[in-house]
Design a protein around this motif. Structure first.
Motif, PDB file in Angstrom:
ATOM      1  N   UNK A   1       0.813  -1.230   0.000  1.00  0.00           N
ATOM      2  CA  UNK A   1       0.000   0.000   0.000  1.00  0.00           C
ATOM      3  C   UNK A   1       0.846   1.280   0.000  1.00  0.00           C
ATOM      4  N   UNK A   2       1.919   1.285   0.773  1.00  0.00           N
ATOM      5  CA  UNK A   2       2.809   2.458   0.808  1.00  0.00           C
ATOM      6  C   UNK A   2       3.481   2.649  -0.537  1.00  0.00           C
ATOM      7  N   UNK A   3       3.971   1.560  -1.094  1.00  0.00           N
ATOM      8  CA  UNK A   3       4.652   1.629  -2.390  1.00  0.00           C
ATOM      9  C   UNK A   3       3.722   2.185  -3.463  1.00  0.00           C
ATOM     10  N   UNK A   4       2.514   1.620  -3.557  1.00  0.00           N
ATOM     11  CA  UNK A   4       1.605   2.038  -4.616  1.00  0.00           C
ATOM     12  C   UNK A   4       1.057   3.442  -4.391  1.00  0.00           C
ATOM     13  N   UNK A   5       0.851   3.834  -3.137  1.00  0.00           N
ATOM     14  CA  UNK A   5       0.365   5.196  -2.904  1.00  0.00           C
ATOM     15  C   UNK A   5       1.417   6.232  -3.284  1.00  0.00           C
ATOM     16  N   UNK A   6       2.671   5.841  -3.198  1.00  0.00           N
ATOM     17  CA  UNK A   6       3.758   6.766  -3.543  1.00  0.00           C
ATOM     18  C   UNK A   6       4.140   6.694  -5.014  1.00  0.00           C
ATOM     19  N   UNK A   7       4.185   5.479  -5.568  1.00  0.00           N
ATOM     20  CA  UNK A   7       4.776   5.292  -6.890  1.00  0.00           C
ATOM     21  C   UNK A   7       3.795   4.962  -8.004  1.00  0.00           C
ATOM     22  N   UNK A   8       2.551   4.679  -7.701  1.00  0.00           N
ATOM     23  CA  UNK A   8       1.600   4.280  -8.750  1.00  0.00           C
ATOM     24  C   UNK A   8       1.468   5.341  -9.828  1.00  0.00           C
ATOM     25  N   UNK A   9       1.512   6.593  -9.455  1.00  0.00           N
ATOM     26  CA  UNK A   9       1.374   7.656 -10.460  1.00  0.00           C
ATOM     27  C   UNK A   9       2.608   7.771 -11.362  1.00  0.00           C
ATOM     28  N   UNK A  10       3.679   7.098 -10.986  1.00  0.00           N
ATOM     29  CA  UNK A  10       4.915   7.139 -11.779  1.00  0.00           C
ATOM     30  C   UNK A  10       4.997   6.002 -12.796  1.00  0.00           C
ATOM     31  N   UNK A  11       4.125   5.010 -12.669  1.00  0.00           N
ATOM     32  CA  UNK A  11       4.186   3.860 -13.560  1.00  0.00           C
ATOM     33  C   UNK A  11       3.581   4.246 -14.902  1.00  0.00           C
ATOM     34  N   UNK A  12       4.361   4.089 -15.946  1.00  0.00           N
ATOM     35  CA  UNK A  12       3.904   4.443 -17.291  1.00  0.00           C
ATOM     36  C   UNK A  12       4.283   3.354 -18.275  1.00  0.00           C
ATOM     37  N   UNK A  13       3.558   3.313 -19.382  1.00  0.00           N
ATOM     38  CA  UNK A  13       3.963   2.472 -20.494  1.00  0.00           C
ATOM     39  C   UNK A  13       3.600   1.011 -20.403  1.00  0.00           C
ATOM     40  N   UNK A  14       2.751   0.610 -19.476  1.00  0.00           N
ATOM     41  CA  UNK A  14       2.427  -0.798 -19.345  1.00  0.00           C
ATOM     42  C   UNK A  14       1.018  -1.128 -19.807  1.00  0.00           C
ATOM     43  N   UNK A  15       0.203  -0.135 -20.079  1.00  0.00           N
ATOM     44  CA  UNK A  15      -1.206  -0.377 -20.375  1.00  0.00           C
ATOM     45  C   UNK A  15      -1.403  -1.230 -21.625  1.00  0.00           C
ATOM     46  N   UNK A  16      -0.691  -0.939 -22.699  1.00  0.00           N
ATOM     47  CA  UNK A  16      -0.849  -1.727 -23.932  1.00  0.00           C
ATOM     48  C   UNK A  16      -0.479  -3.190 -23.710  1.00  0.00           C
TER      49      UNK A  16
ATOM     50  N   UNK B   1      -3.054  -6.443 -23.954  1.00  0.00           N
ATOM     51  CA  UNK B   1      -2.728  -7.587 -24.801  1.00  0.00           C
ATOM     52  C   UNK B   1      -2.789  -8.883 -24.008  1.00  0.00           C
ATOM     53  N   UNK B   2      -2.265  -8.866 -22.784  1.00  0.00           N
ATOM     54  CA  UNK B   2      -2.290 -10.058 -21.943  1.00  0.00           C
ATOM     55  C   UNK B   2      -3.710 -10.431 -21.555  1.00  0.00           C
ATOM     56  N   UNK B   3      -4.565  -9.435 -21.292  1.00  0.00           N
ATOM     57  CA  UNK B   3      -5.964  -9.694 -20.956  1.00  0.00           C
ATOM     58  C   UNK B   3      -6.676 -10.305 -22.154  1.00  0.00           C
ATOM     59  N   UNK B   4      -6.450  -9.742 -23.337  1.00  0.00           N
ATOM     60  CA  UNK B   4      -7.071 -10.274 -24.552  1.00  0.00           C
ATOM     61  C   UNK B   4      -6.597 -11.699 -24.828  1.00  0.00           C
ATOM     62  N   UNK B   5      -5.307 -11.972 -24.650  1.00  0.00           N
ATOM     63  CA  UNK B   5      -4.761 -13.306 -24.897  1.00  0.00           C
ATOM     64  C   UNK B   5      -5.340 -14.329 -23.926  1.00  0.00           C
ATOM     65  N   UNK B   6      -5.678 -13.894 -22.739  1.00  0.00           N
ATOM     66  CA  UNK B   6      -6.248 -14.799 -21.742  1.00  0.00           C
ATOM     67  C   UNK B   6      -7.740 -15.025 -21.963  1.00  0.00           C
ATOM     68  N   UNK B   7      -8.331 -14.262 -22.891  1.00  0.00           N
ATOM     69  CA  UNK B   7      -9.750 -14.422 -23.171  1.00  0.00           C
ATOM     70  C   UNK B   7     -10.656 -13.707 -22.195  1.00  0.00           C
ATOM     71  N   UNK B   8     -10.130 -12.723 -21.495  1.00  0.00           N
ATOM     72  CA  UNK B   8     -10.898 -12.000 -20.488  1.00  0.00           C
ATOM     73  C   UNK B   8     -11.449 -10.678 -21.006  1.00  0.00           C
ATOM     74  N   UNK B   9     -11.642 -10.569 -22.316  1.00  0.00           N
ATOM     75  CA  UNK B   9     -12.079  -9.307 -22.914  1.00  0.00           C
ATOM     76  C   UNK B   9     -13.447  -8.872 -22.409  1.00  0.00           C
ATOM     77  N   UNK B  10     -14.374  -9.800 -22.252  1.00  0.00           N
ATOM     78  CA  UNK B  10     -15.717  -9.432 -21.795  1.00  0.00           C
ATOM     79  C   UNK B  10     -15.655  -8.848 -20.388  1.00  0.00           C
ATOM     80  N   UNK B  11     -14.831  -9.443 -19.547  1.00  0.00           N
ATOM     81  CA  UNK B  11     -14.678  -8.917 -18.189  1.00  0.00           C
ATOM     82  C   UNK B  11     -14.015  -7.550 -18.241  1.00  0.00           C
ATOM     83  N   UNK B  12     -12.990  -7.392 -19.068  1.00  0.00           N
ATOM     84  CA  UNK B  12     -12.308  -6.106 -19.216  1.00  0.00           C
ATOM     85  C   UNK B  12     -13.297  -5.030 -19.649  1.00  0.00           C
ATOM     86  N   UNK B  13     -14.119  -5.328 -20.662  1.00  0.00           N
ATOM     87  CA  UNK B  13     -15.104  -4.358 -21.145  1.00  0.00           C
ATOM     88  C   UNK B  13     -16.094  -3.996 -20.055  1.00  0.00           C
TER      89      UNK B  13
END
Length: 77
Positions: free
Chosen positions: A31-46, A50-62
């Protein structure tokens, strides 16, 4: 020294190191790590989408993202 630590933890998170592992190395809780650093994480969304789509979880994602968007919508009267 603190700036170097901040840079190192941010780079690890941006490089995809799981937050639980980073907290072990940094002696922080997740919790401390993410409250401090979560806003700094970039570039992982794509990659994550892709990993969600490959796992077949698109309906849940939507479903989750549409609920998030609808709850974030503010109506002005």
């Amino acid at each position: 020294m603190y700036d170097l630590r901040h840079t190192c933890l941010t780079n690890w998170l941006n490089d995809g190191v799981p937050p639980a592992q980073v907290t072990d190395w940094a002696a922080n809780g997740v919790p401390v790590l993410l409250s401090t650093y979560a806003r700094c994480i970039v570039g992982q969304l794509d990659d994550l989408k892709t990993r969600i789509e490959a796992a077949g979880d698109c309906a849940i994602w939507d479903m989750v993202t549409s609920e998030t968007r609808s709850s974030a919508t503010i109506s002005v009267a």
